[in-house]
Design an enzyme around this catalytic site. Sequence first.
Site, mmCIF file in Angstrom:
data_model
loop_
_atom_site.group_PDB
_atom_site.id
_atom_site.type_symbol
_atom_site.label_atom_id
_atom_site.label_comp_id
_atom_site.label_asym_id
_atom_site.label_seq_id
_atom_site.Cartn_x
_atom_site.Cartn_y
_atom_site.Cartn_z
ATOM 1 N N HIS A 101 20.197 26.473 -32.442
ATOM 2 C CA HIS A 101 21.557 25.947 -32.316
ATOM 3 C C HIS A 101 22.405 27.495 -31.740
ATOM 4 O O HIS A 101 21.935 28.248 -31.490
ATOM 5 C CB HIS A 101 22.282 25.641 -33.620
ATOM 6 C CG HIS A 101 22.375 26.804 -34.461
ATOM 7 N ND1 HIS A 101 21.328 27.409 -35.133
ATOM 8 C CD2 HIS A 101 23.361 27.602 -34.689
ATOM 9 C CE1 HIS A 101 21.797 28.344 -35.921
ATOM 10 N NE2 HIS A 101 22.824 28.606 -35.723
ATOM 11 N N ASP A 103 26.128 28.877 -32.377
ATOM 12 C CA ASP A 103 27.135 28.537 -33.498
ATOM 13 C C ASP A 103 28.357 28.056 -33.020
ATOM 14 O O ASP A 103 28.907 28.215 -31.966
ATOM 15 C CB ASP A 103 27.569 30.163 -33.949
ATOM 16 C CG ASP A 103 26.457 30.646 -34.577
ATOM 17 O OD1 ASP A 103 25.493 30.115 -35.345
ATOM 18 O OD2 ASP A 103 26.457 31.908 -34.441
ATOM 19 N N HIS A 256 19.911 30.320 -31.059
ATOM 20 C CA HIS A 256 19.116 31.152 -31.964
ATOM 21 C C HIS A 256 18.815 30.205 -32.972
ATOM 22 O O HIS A 256 18.964 28.906 -33.366
ATOM 23 C CB HIS A 256 19.872 32.154 -32.736
ATOM 24 C CG HIS A 256 21.106 31.868 -33.393
ATOM 25 N ND1 HIS A 256 22.385 31.416 -32.617
ATOM 26 C CD2 HIS A 256 21.559 31.841 -34.705
ATOM 27 C CE1 HIS A 256 23.289 31.341 -33.775
ATOM 28 N NE2 HIS A 256 22.755 31.284 -34.896
ATOM 29 N N ARG A 271 27.453 37.653 -42.372
ATOM 30 C CA ARG A 271 27.725 36.966 -41.103
ATOM 31 C C ARG A 271 29.369 37.372 -40.894
ATOM 32 O O ARG A 271 30.107 36.752 -41.770
ATOM 33 C CB ARG A 271 26.979 35.873 -40.833
ATOM 34 C CG ARG A 271 27.198 35.322 -39.529
ATOM 35 C CD ARG A 271 26.703 33.895 -39.374
ATOM 36 N NE ARG A 271 27.844 32.951 -39.242
ATOM 37 C CZ ARG A 271 27.676 31.830 -38.452
ATOM 38 N NH1 ARG A 271 26.618 31.699 -37.755
ATOM 39 N NH2 ARG A 271 28.595 31.015 -38.535
HETATM 40 C C1 SIN Z 1 22.798 31.910 -38.267
HETATM 41 O O1 SIN Z 1 22.418 30.892 -37.689
HETATM 42 O O2 SIN Z 1 24.036 32.335 -38.097
HETATM 43 C C2 SIN Z 1 21.718 32.504 -39.235
HETATM 44 C C3 SIN Z 1 20.821 33.373 -38.411
HETATM 45 C C4 SIN Z 1 19.862 34.149 -39.549
HETATM 46 O O3 SIN Z 1 20.167 34.021 -40.758
HETATM 47 O O4 SIN Z 1 19.036 35.006 -38.667
#
Ligand code: SIN
Length: 280
Positions: A101, A103, A256, A271
């Site tokens: 995806h 973000d 990612h 995050r």
């Molecule tokens: C995310 O998609 O923000 C999480 C990425 C992760 O936990 O490695």
Amino acid sequence: MVVQTTFAVQPIAGALGAEVTGLDLATLDDETFTAVHDAFLEHHVLVIRDQSLSVEDQLAFGRRFGELDTHPFVDGNPEHPELLDVVTEPDDRINFGGGWHTDVTFMEEPDLGSILYAVELPPIGGDTLFANQHAAYDALSPTMQHMIDDLVAIHSAAPQYAPGGLSTQSNAMATKNAGLALAKVEHPLVRTHPETGRKGLYVNGAFTIGIKGMRSNEAKMLLDFLIAHGTHERFTCRVNWQPGSLTMWDNRSVQHFALHDYAGHTRHMRRITVKGDRPR
Ligand code: SIN
């Protein structure tokens, strides 16, 4: 190895991603920040090792890139709403970010980038994969590029955050505002990066639900192809987390995938996200 102002940048794969050593993000001067920003634009994903960052240090680093955002469907940290505790518990069946995806593309102005800091890591596993969407676009035939260049994709949070959505099934991360998740937003299917001018694919399997002017079966066929193509291993890098690692990625150029291969263990990351602009 490329030596920057006061730190080293070592690519981790052919398509994108670099490991940065010799930096203390808590005490960055302006000149070094400019060099970090340049490296970010060049490599799309920076894995900055050996940090010891308080929440305030991480927030301050993020604010150097712009205003921080809050997540519309997941509660932020009670003391710092811009901070999301990304947690997987040992018995969780799904994890936050567990699928390819980009973000928050369901927003009109999706976040420019995300900055993730490791708090607690499983003893093994829990890596994050990234895929370079400029490289994926460049690898298409000129005919396919021409065909998709002016298409408009439709994005929505519904598959993840509407009632029964995938992300609502996490034990560790409570979701909210399910009723608002049905909204739809339109973005160019091929996005031009606002800082580098490079074109890249801008569709993803989590939030892209259609293509303007196409029937759903036509859109599905094209999206299935573009999403599979955009996440082919030749466009990827893999980030192996270590204590003290901070990874930041450019949501305007990468997808990612947080791997969930550590059942029975906890993974906790902090995050933050930096507000972005309207894709063009
Ligand atoms: C995310 O998609 O923000 C999480 C990425 C992760 O936990 O490695």
